[in-house]
Scaffold this motif. Structure first.
Motif, PDB file in Angstrom:
ATOM      1  N   ILE A 289       0.862  -1.165   0.000  1.00  0.00           N
ATOM      2  CA  ILE A 289       0.000   0.000   0.000  1.00  0.00           C
ATOM      3  C   ILE A 289       0.904   1.223   0.000  1.00  0.00           C
ATOM      4  O   ILE A 289       1.972   1.216   0.587  1.00  0.00           O
ATOM      5  N   ASP A 290       0.479   2.283  -0.688  1.00  0.00           N
ATOM      6  CA  ASP A 290       1.282   3.494  -0.740  1.00  0.00           C
ATOM      7  C   ASP A 290       1.520   4.004   0.680  1.00  0.00           C
ATOM      8  O   ASP A 290       0.657   4.624   1.298  1.00  0.00           O
ATOM      9  N   GLU A 291       2.710   3.728   1.201  1.00  0.00           N
ATOM     10  CA  GLU A 291       2.985   4.020   2.610  1.00  0.00           C
ATOM     11  C   GLU A 291       2.973   5.507   2.910  1.00  0.00           C
ATOM     12  O   GLU A 291       2.562   5.929   3.992  1.00  0.00           O
ATOM     13  N   ASN A 292       3.423   6.340   1.959  1.00  0.00           N
ATOM     14  CA  ASN A 292       3.424   7.782   2.199  1.00  0.00           C
ATOM     15  C   ASN A 292       2.008   8.302   2.425  1.00  0.00           C
ATOM     16  O   ASN A 292       1.745   9.072   3.351  1.00  0.00           O
ATOM     17  N   LEU A 293       1.089   7.873   1.556  1.00  0.00           N
ATOM     18  CA  LEU A 293      -0.301   8.312   1.682  1.00  0.00           C
ATOM     19  C   LEU A 293      -0.912   7.786   2.972  1.00  0.00           C
ATOM     20  O   LEU A 293      -1.610   8.508   3.686  1.00  0.00           O
ATOM     21  N   LEU A 294      -0.668   6.518   3.255  1.00  0.00           N
ATOM     22  CA  LEU A 294      -1.240   5.908   4.455  1.00  0.00           C
ATOM     23  C   LEU A 294      -0.694   6.576   5.710  1.00  0.00           C
ATOM     24  O   LEU A 294      -1.440   6.848   6.660  1.00  0.00           O
ATOM     25  N   ASN A 295       0.598   6.881   5.713  1.00  0.00           N
ATOM     26  CA  ASN A 295       1.191   7.545   6.871  1.00  0.00           C
ATOM     27  C   ASN A 295       0.596   8.927   7.090  1.00  0.00           C
ATOM     28  O   ASN A 295       0.348   9.335   8.229  1.00  0.00           O
ATOM     29  N   GLU A 296       0.379   9.668   5.997  1.00  0.00           N
ATOM     30  CA  GLU A 296      -0.227  10.995   6.137  1.00  0.00           C
ATOM     31  C   GLU A 296      -1.647  10.871   6.682  1.00  0.00           C
ATOM     32  O   GLU A 296      -2.083  11.682   7.507  1.00  0.00           O
ATOM     33  N   GLY A 297      -2.369   9.851   6.212  1.00  0.00           N
ATOM     34  CA  GLY A 297      -3.720   9.628   6.719  1.00  0.00           C
ATOM     35  C   GLY A 297      -3.713   9.295   8.198  1.00  0.00           C
ATOM     36  O   GLY A 297      -4.554   9.778   8.968  1.00  0.00           O
ATOM     37  N   MET A 298      -2.766   8.451   8.609  1.00  0.00           N
ATOM     38  CA  MET A 298      -2.700   8.058  10.021  1.00  0.00           C
ATOM     39  C   MET A 298      -2.256   9.215  10.915  1.00  0.00           C
ATOM     40  O   MET A 298      -2.647   9.293  12.077  1.00  0.00           O
ATOM     41  N   LYS A 299      -1.463  10.142  10.370  1.00  0.00           N
ATOM     42  CA  LYS A 299      -1.088  11.313  11.149  1.00  0.00           C
ATOM     43  C   LYS A 299      -2.309  12.152  11.495  1.00  0.00           C
ATOM     44  O   LYS A 299      -2.345  12.836  12.520  1.00  0.00           O
ATOM     45  N   ALA A 300      -3.312  12.108  10.614  1.00  0.00           N
ATOM     46  CA  ALA A 300      -4.546  12.852  10.882  1.00  0.00           C
ATOM     47  C   ALA A 300      -5.254  12.301  12.114  1.00  0.00           C
ATOM     48  O   ALA A 300      -5.973  13.023  12.800  1.00  0.00           O
ATOM     49  N   PHE A 301      -5.066  11.016  12.396  1.00  0.00           N
ATOM     50  CA  PHE A 301      -5.585  10.443  13.632  1.00  0.00           C
ATOM     51  C   PHE A 301      -4.871  11.050  14.832  1.00  0.00           C
ATOM     52  O   PHE A 301      -5.476  11.344  15.859  1.00  0.00           O
ATOM     53  N   GLN A 302      -3.568  11.225  14.700  1.00  0.00           N
ATOM     54  CA  GLN A 302      -2.770  11.694  15.821  1.00  0.00           C
ATOM     55  C   GLN A 302      -2.948  13.182  16.081  1.00  0.00           C
ATOM     56  O   GLN A 302      -3.027  13.614  17.229  1.00  0.00           O
ATOM     57  N   CYS A 303      -2.981  13.973  15.014  1.00  0.00           N
ATOM     58  CA  CYS A 303      -2.956  15.422  15.223  1.00  0.00           C
ATOM     59  C   CYS A 303      -4.150  16.153  14.634  1.00  0.00           C
ATOM     60  O   CYS A 303      -4.203  17.382  14.669  1.00  0.00           O
ATOM     61  N   GLY A 304      -5.115  15.433  14.085  1.00  0.00           N
ATOM     62  CA  GLY A 304      -6.277  16.084  13.498  1.00  0.00           C
ATOM     63  C   GLY A 304      -7.579  15.622  14.114  1.00  0.00           C
ATOM     64  O   GLY A 304      -7.621  15.117  15.235  1.00  0.00           O
ATOM     65  N   MET A 305      -8.651  15.784  13.353  1.00  0.00           N
ATOM     66  CA  MET A 305      -9.992  15.447  13.833  1.00  0.00           C
ATOM     67  C   MET A 305     -10.469  14.097  13.304  1.00  0.00           C
ATOM     68  O   MET A 305     -11.621  13.720  13.499  1.00  0.00           O
ATOM     69  N   CYS A 306      -9.593  13.371  12.647  1.00  0.00           N
ATOM     70  CA  CYS A 306      -9.983  12.135  11.969  1.00  0.00           C
ATOM     71  C   CYS A 306     -10.487  11.072  12.951  1.00  0.00           C
ATOM     72  O   CYS A 306      -9.877  10.819  13.981  1.00  0.00           O
ATOM     73  N   ARG A 307     -11.618  10.447  12.585  1.00  0.00           N
ATOM     74  CA  ARG A 307     -12.199   9.374  13.390  1.00  0.00           C
ATOM     75  C   ARG A 307     -12.302   8.066  12.622  1.00  0.00           C
ATOM     76  O   ARG A 307     -12.586   7.027  13.203  1.00  0.00           O
ATOM     77  N   ASP A 308     -12.110   8.132  11.319  1.00  0.00           N
ATOM     78  CA  ASP A 308     -12.223   6.909  10.524  1.00  0.00           C
ATOM     79  C   ASP A 308     -11.322   7.018   9.299  1.00  0.00           C
ATOM     80  O   ASP A 308     -11.216   8.083   8.688  1.00  0.00           O
ATOM     81  N   ILE A 309     -10.678   5.906   8.970  1.00  0.00           N
ATOM     82  CA  ILE A 309      -9.796   5.864   7.806  1.00  0.00           C
ATOM     83  C   ILE A 309     -10.014   4.546   7.081  1.00  0.00           C
ATOM     84  O   ILE A 309     -10.291   3.517   7.699  1.00  0.00           O
ATOM     85  N   ALA A 310      -9.926   4.594   5.766  1.00  0.00           N
ATOM     86  CA  ALA A 310     -10.081   3.381   4.958  1.00  0.00           C
ATOM     87  C   ALA A 310      -9.268   3.528   3.681  1.00  0.00           C
ATOM     88  O   ALA A 310      -8.990   4.641   3.222  1.00  0.00           O
TER      89      ALA A 310
END
Length: 698
Positions: free
Chosen positions: A310-331
């Motif tokens: 899986i494109d790790e750069n994209l996935l990592n940026e998405g997961m950072k949104a869990f840590q420092c943003g308002m994200c509650r769900d990722i897929a």
């Protein structure tokens, strides 16, 4: 044949989806009725308070009633219209726009990549009650563009090994688009004094409003199409079209559609480029938009993820949104899932499996297999970053396999099998859940306000109230002191993980920096990219080499050590098991329990100031949680920001290097500068900066 029967919609599934949608619609109607009733009561109360304040001036109460009036008028008129952001995050060509077109039920509305490259800015798509389709194209202001132009001109300087220089060619393309052919040879000062060949409105905003979606789409296309060095269209562009090519100047685009049955009101889709942007303003907006998304879909083509990482750069940026943003769900959303060579697939299948005779069954089998494989990979990646009890780790659908083409054409798959309806159903369920919470918080705030009114209108003995107030004040101050200690305990586990991360960063920084500075296939074409990285203080969104962020990469060993603990502390919006949330809940319960005990012992009348305090405790805690959510991005990014600050002098020095062996000299400056700063305690300083940000929450 088999395919014809296979693509028919299953009646039972149809009924299930329709029934589910009806239940959600009914729930939303009820929420809106309740909010409307509350709003009516609040408006009446506000009017009566205004009348009272204009006629009376009672010592000790006028200020209180004025405060209440401000609280009433400060309540949002329609909390259910608060936006919920859904980010589609992926590289150009991943199929984000095509997917969005299918979700909003408008086949050719948003420009898709095709043989051209679309703009790298963020595109917002929402709905309104208007009958018009509207687009607002926001342009960079003069200062923002000149900041980028200066860097573009710096990239245009001729150096050795300049042939096949992609970054230089991209810079030239942008300059020509705004100032015309030959402009790439001019100096920065000359360009600042030159007249652009494009028509730039003084408002820096272009607005289109059309009744038909097709008409708006046609007008929108020529503005947000970005050229690329791989395009052959530049020489074919007419003089009239040249005046309309503002793509280098576009900051972001907002598109508003008439209200739709397939998009819940208040949901805003964000089409987010995967690598960020060379322009500082657009890159900052890129980060802001990722961080404000409640839902993130990492979009990648099926061909790209099948059999590969899986494109790790994209996935990592998405997961950072869990840590420092308002994200509650990722897929992960795998697009173009209908692409399959049947004969090749048959040959690759394991022996002993049930024979497959048609393309429809083969696609579904292949998609399910890939979905299971990538779900395991996704979960494994998420487990490294998130607490084990995070809801996203328990969800059934971490991966969707979608096909927008089959959604419209239906040659092989039914609409339901394309999983476009499944994405919509997820959004509706998520939307209803969020709106329920919003209304609940709104009702709590309303209750607090009416308790304040009741308190101010009561005629209790002031001296008696003061005695009770002093007794409670001592108790509450003691609990606040305990809360500070509890918060300090929350941060204690971070100390060890930060120290471990610093040690790992010191061991690995040379290896990390070498991945940026040393190229297996030579330096040709990359020296200009490195210069662009230095011009942007270590961060550059390259179309050729993807997003490069030296500062964050150097901090990554620390992030790897702290991510799980950081999530455990700050996942306030996910679970009461988050450590900070638990501390706040203990404080709230202790205060409210003391008030209940006082009321039981008849020490207070529970209708006055104590009821206000009892109810306001919930409100105060909710407000504290909002502040923490807003601050945690600064806390999380403090590591990379600290490293960037220490390395900025070396980036600036390297960016000025010209002439013979420029690339090697730039390498030496960065390498030596990094070594110097590590010896001076760069990683330890980053650790202390994060600890300082954490302490500010107390």
């Amino acid at each position: 044949g088999n395919n014809d029967s296979a693509i028919e919609e299953t009646p039972r599934k149809k009924r299930k989806f329709i029934n589910s949608q009806n239940v959600e619609d009914e729930a939303l109607r009820n929420y809106k009725k309740k909010q409307k009733a509350l709003r009516t009561i609040l408006d009446q109360s506000c009017r009566k308070l205004s009348e009272f304040l204009s006629l009376h001036s009672v010592p000790g109460t006028t200020d209180g009633f004025g405060y209440i009036k401000n609280r009433l008028t400060g309540l949002k008129p329609n909390v259910l219209q608060d936006p919920i952001y859904v980010g589609l995050f992926g590289s150009t060509g991943a199929g984000k726009s095509t997917l969005l077109n299918a979700i909003i039920e408008k086949k050719f509305f948003l420009p898709v990549s095709g043989s051209k490259t679309c703009t790298s800015c963020v595109v917002h798509i929402n709905t309104s009650r208007s009958k018009y389709h509207e687009a607002k194209i926001h342009l960079l202001d003069d200062e923002e563009w000149k900041d980028e132009l200066k860097a573009l001109v710096a990239l245009m300087e001729l150096e050795e090994n300049s042939e096949n220089d992609n970054e230089r060619d991209e810079a030239a393309l942008k300059i020509r688009a705004i100032y015309g052919r030959g402009a790439e040879t001019k100096t920065y000062r000359e360009l600042c004094g030159a007249k652009p060949v494009v028509s730039i409105p003084s408002s820096r905003c272009i607005v289109f409003k059309e009744l038909q979606a097709e008409e708006l789409s046609e007008k929108l296309d020529m503005y947000i199409r970005a050229q690329s060095i791989s395009d052959d269209t530049e020489s074919e562009t007419s003089e009239e079209d040249i005046k309309m090519q503002l793509w280098p100047l576009i900051r972001n685009v907002e598109v508003t559609l008439p209200r739709s049955d397939v998009i819940p009101e208040g949901v805003i889709f964000l089409d987010i480029p995967g690598a960020g942007d060379f322009n500082s303003k657009r890159d900052a907006m890129w980060k802001e938009n990722i961080n404000k998304c409640s839902v993130i879909w990492v979009v990648s083509s099926f061909e790209r993820i099948q059999g590969k990482k899986i494109d790790e750069n994209l996935l990592n940026e998405g997961m950072k949104a869990f840590q420092c943003g308002m994200c509650r769900d990722i897929a992960l959303v795998a697009t173009k899932s209908d692409t399959l060579d049947l004969e090749e697939y048959k040959r690759e299948r394991k022996k002993g499996q049930k024979p497959i005779t048609n393309e429809h069954d083969a696609i579904l089998e292949r998609n399910e297999t890939v979905k299971q494989e990538k779900s395991k990979v996704m979960k494994k990646q998420l487990e490294k970053k998130l607490p084990s009890h995070s809801e996203v780790l328990q969800k059934a659908d971490l991966v969707y396999t979608v096909s927008a083409r089959e959604y419209w054409q239906g040659r092989t798959l039914s609409k339901e099998e394309t999983e476009i309806p499944k994405l919509r159903e997820f959004l509706r369920n998520f939307y209803v859940s969020e709106k329920r919470k919003m209304l609940k918080d709104y009702a709590k705030e309303t209750l607090v306000i009416f308790a304040l009114i009741q308190n101010l209108s009561s005629n209790q003995d002031k001296q008696h109230l003061q005695v009770r107030k002093n007794g409670l004040k001592g108790f509450i101050m003691g609990k606040i002191s305990e809360l500070e200690k509890d918060i300090e305990k929350c941060f204690t586990p971070m100390e060890q993980h930060l120290s471990e991360g610093v040690n790992e960063a010191k061991r690995s920084y040379e290896t990390i920096i070498s991945t940026f500075l040393k190229r297996d296939r030579g330096y040709q074409g990359f020296h200009r990219t490195l210069k662009a990285v230095c011009l942007k203080n270590g961060v550059f969104a390259s179309r050729i080499f993807d997003r490069i962020d030296i500062n964050e990469s150097l901090a990554q060993p620390i992030y790897d050590k702290i991510d799980a603990t950081f999530g455990q502390i700050f996942r306030i919006q996910m679970s009461t098991r988050a450590m900070l949330k638990a501390s706040l809940v203990v404080f709230r319960c202790a205060v409210q329990q003391r008030l209940k005990e006082s009321e039981t012992k008849k020490l207070v009348t529970f209708s006055g100031k104590h009821l206000k305090l009892f109810l306001q405790t919930d409100f105060i805690i909710n407000e504290i949680e909002k502040v923490i959510l807003q601050r945690k991005a600064d806390i999380y990014h403090s590591l990379s920001a600290s490293i960037q600050k220490d390395l900025t002098p070396y980036y600036e020095e390297a960016a000025k290097i010209r002439g013979s062996q420029a690339y090697q000299r730039m390498q030496n400056v960065i390498n030596q500068g990094l070594k110097n700063e590590v010896e001076r305690g760069m990683f330890e300083k980053a650790k202390e900066d994060m600890k300082s940000e954490l302490q500010k929450l107390k």
